[in-house]
Design an enzyme around this catalytic site. Sequence first.
Site, short mmCIF file in Angstrom:
data_model
loop_
_atom_site.label_atom_id
_atom_site.label_comp_id
_atom_site.label_asym_id
_atom_site.label_seq_id
_atom_site.Cartn_x
_atom_site.Cartn_y
_atom_site.Cartn_z
N GLU A 40 41.03 -8.58 20.49
CA GLU A 40 39.99 -7.78 20.95
C GLU A 40 38.79 -8.26 20.08
O GLU A 40 37.99 -7.42 19.68
CB GLU A 40 40.15 -6.57 20.71
CG GLU A 40 41.09 -5.64 21.89
CD GLU A 40 40.32 -6.09 23.37
OE1 GLU A 40 39.14 -6.13 23.28
OE2 GLU A 40 41.31 -6.02 24.15
C1 LIG Z 1 49.22 -11.89 21.07
C2 LIG Z 1 47.71 -11.92 21.66
C3 LIG Z 1 47.56 -11.23 22.82
C4 LIG Z 1 45.94 -11.37 23.27
N1 LIG Z 1 45.70 -10.62 24.35
C5 LIG Z 1 44.65 -11.06 24.96
C6 LIG Z 1 44.29 -10.37 26.24
O1 LIG Z 1 45.05 -9.61 26.81
N2 LIG Z 1 43.11 -11.06 26.80
C7 LIG Z 1 42.40 -11.90 26.48
O2 LIG Z 1 41.28 -12.22 26.77
N3 LIG Z 1 42.55 -12.40 25.22
C8 LIG Z 1 43.74 -12.12 24.54
N4 LIG Z 1 44.10 -12.70 23.30
C9 LIG Z 1 42.98 -13.65 22.82
C10 LIG Z 1 42.30 -13.16 21.57
O3 LIG Z 1 41.32 -12.36 21.83
C11 LIG Z 1 41.67 -14.59 20.89
O4 LIG Z 1 42.77 -15.14 20.22
C12 LIG Z 1 40.70 -14.17 19.98
O5 LIG Z 1 39.56 -13.38 20.51
C13 LIG Z 1 40.16 -15.31 18.94
O6 LIG Z 1 39.89 -16.36 19.73
P1 LIG Z 1 40.73 -17.92 19.30
O7 LIG Z 1 42.05 -17.42 19.29
O8 LIG Z 1 40.42 -18.89 20.20
O9 LIG Z 1 40.44 -17.89 17.74
P2 LIG Z 1 38.69 -18.79 17.38
O10 LIG Z 1 37.74 -18.26 18.28
O11 LIG Z 1 39.24 -20.13 17.35
O12 LIG Z 1 38.71 -18.44 15.94
C14 LIG Z 1 39.33 -18.98 14.88
C15 LIG Z 1 38.55 -18.35 13.38
O13 LIG Z 1 37.20 -18.91 13.60
C16 LIG Z 1 36.54 -17.64 13.57
N5 LIG Z 1 35.26 -17.73 14.27
C17 LIG Z 1 35.22 -18.14 15.53
N6 LIG Z 1 33.97 -18.18 15.82
C18 LIG Z 1 33.20 -17.81 14.92
C19 LIG Z 1 31.80 -17.47 14.55
N7 LIG Z 1 30.85 -17.83 15.46
N8 LIG Z 1 31.32 -17.04 13.47
C20 LIG Z 1 32.36 -16.67 12.39
N9 LIG Z 1 33.62 -17.04 12.65
C21 LIG Z 1 33.98 -17.21 13.62
C22 LIG Z 1 37.09 -16.29 13.88
O14 LIG Z 1 36.85 -15.17 13.29
C23 LIG Z 1 38.83 -16.84 13.38
O15 LIG Z 1 38.98 -16.55 12.14
C24 LIG Z 1 45.37 -12.51 22.60
C25 LIG Z 1 45.80 -13.31 21.64
C26 LIG Z 1 47.08 -12.91 21.05
C27 LIG Z 1 47.25 -14.02 19.93
#
Ligand SMILES: Cc1cc2nc3c(=O)[nH]c(=O)nc-3n(C[C@H](O)[C@H](O)[C@H](O)COP(=O)(O)OP(=O)(O)OC[C@H]3O[C@@H](n4cnc5c(N)ncnc54)[C@H](O)[C@@H]3O)c2cc1C
Length: 576
Positions: free
Chosen positions: A426
Site C-alpha cells: 500500500e
Molecule cells: C506480499 C505483497 C503483497 C502485495 N500486494 C499488492 C497488491 O495487492 N496490489 C499491488 O498493486 N501491489 C501489491 N504489492 C506491491 C507493493 O505495493 C510494492 O511492493 C510496494 O509499493 C513497493 O514497490 P517495489 O516493491 O517496487 O519497491 P520500490 O519501489 O523499488 O522501492 C524500493 C525502496 O526504495 C524506496 N523508494 C522508491 N521510490 C522512492 C522515492 N521516489 N523516494 C524515496 N524512496 C523511494 C522505497 O520506499 C523502498 O524502500 C504487494 C507486495 C508484496 C510484497
Amino acid sequence: MSYRAPVADIAFALKYAAGFKAALAEGLYGDLDEATVDSVLEEAGRFAADVIAPLNRVGDKFGTPFKDGNVTTPPGWKQAYTSWAAAGWNGLAAPAEFGGQDLPQAVNAACIEMWNAASMAFGIGPVLTIAAIDALHAYGSDELKQRYLGKLVSGEWMGTMQLTEPQAGSDVGALRTRAAPAADGSYRITGSKIFITYGEHDLTSNIIHFVLARLPDAPPGTKGISLFLVPKFLPDGTRNDVRAHSVEHKLGIHASPTCTMVYGDKGGAVGFLVGEKHKGMAAMFTMMNRARLAVGLSGVAIAERATQQALAYARERKQGSAGAIVHYPDVKRMLLTMRALTAAARAICYATAVAIDRSLREKTEAARQAAHERASLLTPVAKAFSTDIGIEVASLGVQVHGGMGYVEETGAAQHYRDARIAAIYEGTNGIQALDLVTRKVPLEGGETVALYVDELRRTVQAVKASNAPALGHTGAQLTEAVDSLDRATQWLLAQKGSQAALAGATPYLRLFGNAAGGCMLAEQALAALRDSADGAARVALARFFAENVAVQASGLERSVTEGAASILGAQAALAE
Ligand SMILES: Cc1cc2nc3c(=O)[nH]c(=O)nc-3n(C[C@H](O)[C@H](O)[C@H](O)COP(=O)(O)OP(=O)(O)OC[C@H]3O[C@@H](n4cnc5c(N)ncnc54)[C@H](O)[C@@H]3O)c2cc1C
C-alpha cells in the site's frame, strides 16, 4: 496462543481518543447509539477470537499451494470466510442501497483491527474488497454498480487491487499494461501484474480485479492511467482472459496468496472502464486511502496480538530471584512499550476513521471538506506509524520470549514475520512520509496541519489543568513534543519540498505520530479519570508514553531540521 479481542480497550479508544463519542452526541451517525456499537464490537471480537484466530497457525504452515493456475487456501479458510461474509461483516460500512449496513467507518476500523489481529493473512483479503467497493461506488457507472456492487458488498465475490508491475512499484506511472477500446464499449486488457494479493483463490466463485492500465492515446506518467474492472468470470459466465501465473514464497502472511497475473493470452481480457479515461489514479486513490488505513490497522492488530502473547509468557516464565520475568524492570519496560505504542497507533487509526466519517456525513460542504483534509493529513501517519509500530512491537514480543521467541513453537516469530509486509505494501512507509511532507502538510497553505497542532495543544492544556498527580510529567513532556512538531512543521513548510525536506520526511512522520499518539493517550487518561472507575491502567499508559516515548521528540526534530546535510552530502559513505 489464542487471541482475546480487547473490546473494552477498543471501545474506549474509539469513544474518547478518536472523538467517536462526541460525533455520536452531535448526531453525525443519526440515531445510532453507543449500546448498538458496543454490541457490534462484542460480536466482532467473538467471531475474530473463536472462528478466525484458530486458523492463523494453520494458515502459516499450509500456505497457498498453486497448481494448474489454481490456488488452494488452507483447511478451514473457506468455511471461515463464508460464515464471516454471511454474518454481514464485509458490508458493515458499505452503502445500504447495495445491501450494506451503512455503519460508521470508525466502527468498521475497529472490526478490521480484530480480523487482522486474529489473522493478518485472513484480514488483508477483505480489506481490498472493501476498498474496491468504495472506489466503484464513487466512480463506477450505474450499470457497473448494479452488476457488481451487491455481490462485492455481500462478500459473495472478492476484489483485488492491481497496480504493481516489475518496473512500476513506487513509481506507478511507469506501468505498461495496455487497454484497447473494443467495438462494444468495453476494453481489452493485455500485460502482467506482480505481487497481487488474493489475485487467485478458492474462497469465492468470482474475483473482481481492479486494474490500472494505459489507453493507446494516454499521456505519459500517472496522468495517462485508467482504471478497469476486470472480472475473472464475465457476466455470461465465460472465463475471462486473465490468469494467475504463479504465487510468491514469502517471509510472512503465508496464507495470503500473492500472485503474478497475466492478461491477454487469448487476445485480451475484457475490462470495463471505472471513472474517466486517463483519470484512473483519482479512483485508485479512493481505493488506496481506504486500504492504507486498513493496513495501518493491521499494524495495530499485530502489535496487539504480539503484546497479549508476550504478557502471558512473561507472567509464566520464571528466571532468577524475582520469579516470573514480568517483575524485572527491563521486561516491564518492554511490555509497557508494547502496550503504549499499540494504544497510540490504535488511537491515530481510529481518529483517521472518524475524520473519514465526518468527510462523508457532516451537514455542510465546508465541514465535509475540512474533515476530508484532516483525513488526508492523518492517513499516511496512520499507515506508516502504525505499521512501523507493528514491526517494533512484534520484535519486542520475540525479545520478551528470549530463545522461545526465535523458534517457531510459541507463535511470536510468526507475528514478527507477518508484521514486516505492512510497512511495504500500500505504498512503502518511505513513500507515506514523502506524501505527508510534500502533499499533506502543505494542504491549504499549512492551515490543515496548523489546526491539528492547535488541537493537540488544547489537549496538553487540559492535561496541565487537571493537575492529576498520577499523570506525572505528562503535561510537560507533551508540551515539548508538540512544540517540536510545530517547529519541524514550520521548517518543512519553508522548505517547499526541497531535497532537505525529503531527507527528513521519515523522522518527521515519526515525530508526528509520537506527538499525536501521546496526546490521544492523554485524552483517554483524562476521560478515564473523569468517567471511569477503572482508569488507573489508562492513566499509567499515557504517563509511560509521555515520559518514555514522546520525549524522543526533540531528537526527531533535530533529525528533521538538521539531519539533511549529513544525508545529502554523504556520497562517500555509500561508495563501493
Ligand atoms: C506480499 C505483497 C503483497 C502485495 N500486494 C499488492 C497488491 O495487492 N496490489 C499491488 O498493486 N501491489 C501489491 N504489492 C506491491 C507493493 O505495493 C510494492 O511492493 C510496494 O509499493 C513497493 O514497490 P517495489 O516493491 O517496487 O519497491 P520500490 O519501489 O523499488 O522501492 C524500493 C525502496 O526504495 C524506496 N523508494 C522508491 N521510490 C522512492 C522515492 N521516489 N523516494 C524515496 N524512496 C523511494 C522505497 O520506499 C523502498 O524502500 C504487494 C507486495 C508484496 C510484497
